[in-house]
Design an enzyme around this catalytic site. Structure first.
Site, mmCIF file in Angstrom:
data_model
loop_
_atom_site.group_PDB
_atom_site.id
_atom_site.type_symbol
_atom_site.label_atom_id
_atom_site.label_comp_id
_atom_site.label_asym_id
_atom_site.label_seq_id
_atom_site.Cartn_x
_atom_site.Cartn_y
_atom_site.Cartn_z
ATOM 1 N N HIS A 33 65.741 40.360 23.399
ATOM 2 C CA HIS A 33 65.092 40.454 24.709
ATOM 3 C C HIS A 33 66.085 40.884 25.792
ATOM 4 O O HIS A 33 65.822 40.709 26.973
ATOM 5 C CB HIS A 33 64.505 39.098 25.109
ATOM 6 N N HIS A 54 57.316 39.179 21.483
ATOM 7 C CA HIS A 54 57.753 39.395 20.100
ATOM 8 C C HIS A 54 56.741 40.273 19.378
ATOM 9 O O HIS A 54 56.670 40.284 18.154
ATOM 10 C CB HIS A 54 57.887 38.067 19.357
#
Lengths: 329, 329
Positions: free
Chosen positions: A56, A215
């Protein structure tokens, strides 16, 4: 899978080594790559620690530094770090005023940060971020997911910590910023985790995942790819209706790229979203556009609206000096 | 083609509208979207103007602001802006000390900036950036291509312009920085221009384009995808041998993502490239890692090494306040 790497086993540690070397003026790396910490600590300041699965970036390691985090614990890609990492980070950066963990609401992260809190030597509080309005429960969560709004919580609470506020006050502020923050995402492509080597999900050439998590987990529905205006309108409507009433409010509008979407499209989405919130009476007082809370090489973006008030706005504007966010310092 | 857009015809103007609105504290938009200019000009300072085809964001519009450019002229995607845009920009931001155009060496850009220079009312100079060591001539160039090193030239010359240096001195400095700067790129995937709707080139699932340009144009060869270390070593060797002698020199190491490559891989490449230059005796004094000179949604990166000396280093460190690069201000 096409990635610039040497081996799946070492992609994270090699990358962390590079990160620590490139930003040696700001951070140092903990033993065994357990955490990234601020090079210079401010004694007496509450220690802010976050972490989560990697993939991320720049969240969270890229937000370690003056005005944001004291440490970040990197898990394997899309996998929570361990309580051991969190304890080691706390030991390294707690200068006596206690530790505030900032945690995205994903089951693995919540469980591990809770274990670390129970095992802590000193006072610990936790702010749970759950800004994603797309779904109530999801694949990896009980309750709403914590997504791009995490950046806003880390920035605001980080600035307040620099002012010397105490642990209870920072916990209360973090919870308040989280409640004032809503996000929603859309994916145009999947992303590929190095260890699996395959896309997280399949998606058709004319499809989008509406309400996607960071995700690549499912959102509200799979749909045909629509115009940017149609996508933005539905995202903004979902965010706006989730607030009690945003008319007349001042806000930060944050368009977050998931990784593979060109800047040109992110600014186009900003343009659309800004118009749509302004139509609803929101005053866009601050803006942030770019890849900040990414999902590896996923194409798509999220929209975050975070309400500002006389306390929060100056904290957003306060100096920050991290690898991923920098102004006034 | 999957893009967040409303129509091919309006993707650029909608994006520029969003950019100008998001960064209204720094920039304003010229009439008919001809240019992005600095909101506040400094009278008596030489005006720095760049531009080129869009799709490389944040280059160039993201580098307009204190310490870098006074204006940027956005062409259509991967297409040079027109002399008309350059003249309009010059008229808007020249406060009497003349105009320095910073031009990437691509035929369309060179031709149009030359035409604009000939038609200029006041004094004009041009710095031609040609930092790409991959190929001597290429699809759209006579001589070497101007790629990621353009950022370095714009930053250094921009800082010197703030100090009040004159047009001839800035031209000489820009040429000197260009000569001290070398780059090389590799692509793992193609990129898709909105107007064509198709990938710029085909590339196999296990292939890379070694020495690629920033429009996906061919480089030295098509090859099997290798390990990051093997790729970095060949890129660094190409750069190192192109310099006379870099041992003992101080340098900026800049790893530039082309758009779709995750931060994790860019820092891994930084880690590899840093080691390889240090083995050759280079002191890496400054670092920059991120998506700065992109090629829409292309995966891959370039490595730039820019030699620093006692004049150039403080100019790199000098305050900059733009949408894409910010420190000390």
């Amino acid at each position: 899978m096409k990635k610039l790497m040497n081996a799946v086993e070492s992609i994270l540690t090699e990358s962390l080594d590079g990160f620590a070397a490139a930003h040696a003026d700001i951070v140092t790396l903990g033993p065994e790559h357990k955490f990234i910490r601020r090079r210079v600590l401010q004694p007496g300041k509450v220690a802010l620690i976050s972490g989560g699965g990697t993939g991320h970036e720049p969240l969270h390691a890229g937000f370690v530094g003056l005005g944001m985090l004291d440490a970040a614990c990197p898990g394997q890609v899309f996998t929570s770090p361990t309580p051991d990492q969190m304890l080691a980070a706390a030991e390294a950066v707690d200068t006596g005023a206690g530790v505030l963990y900032i945690v995205k609401n994903y089951e693995g992260d919540v469980m591990n940060f809770d274990m670390a809190s129970e095992m802590a030597a000193g006072p610990v509080e936790k702010v749970l971020v759950n800004d994603d309005v797309a779904v109530e429960d999801s694949l990896y969560t009980t309750g709403r997911r914590g997504v791009a709004g995490t950046l806003v919580v880390e920035k605001i609470v980080g600035a307040a910590a620099e002012q010397g506020r105490d642990l209870a006050a920072l916990k209360a502020l973090g919870d308040r910023v989280n409640r004032a923050t809503r996000s929603m995402g859309v994916a145009l492509t999947s992303c590929t985790v190095p260890a699996s080597g395959k896309p997280m999900f399949e998606i058709g050439a004319d499809e989008m995942e509406f309400g996607v998590g960071i995700h690549g987990e499912p959102g509200r529905r799979r749909d045909r790819l629509k115009s940017a205006d149609a996508i933005a309108e539905e995202m903004c409507a979902a965010i706006a209706t989730d607030f009690d009433d945003i008319s007349g409010k001042s806000a930060l509008l944050f368009i977050n790229g998931f990784g593979a979407t060109p800047s040109m499209e992110l600014y186009l989405m900003y343009n659309a979203a800004r118009r749509m919130f302004e139509t609803r009476g929101v005053k866009i007082a601050r803006s942030l556009v770019g890849n900040y809370v990414t999902s590896l090489d996923m194409a798509g973006c999220s929209i975050t609206l975070s309400l500002l008030d006389d306390e929060i706005l100056p904290l957003w504007d306060a100096p920050v000096h991290t690898a991923g966010l920098r102004w006034g310092a």
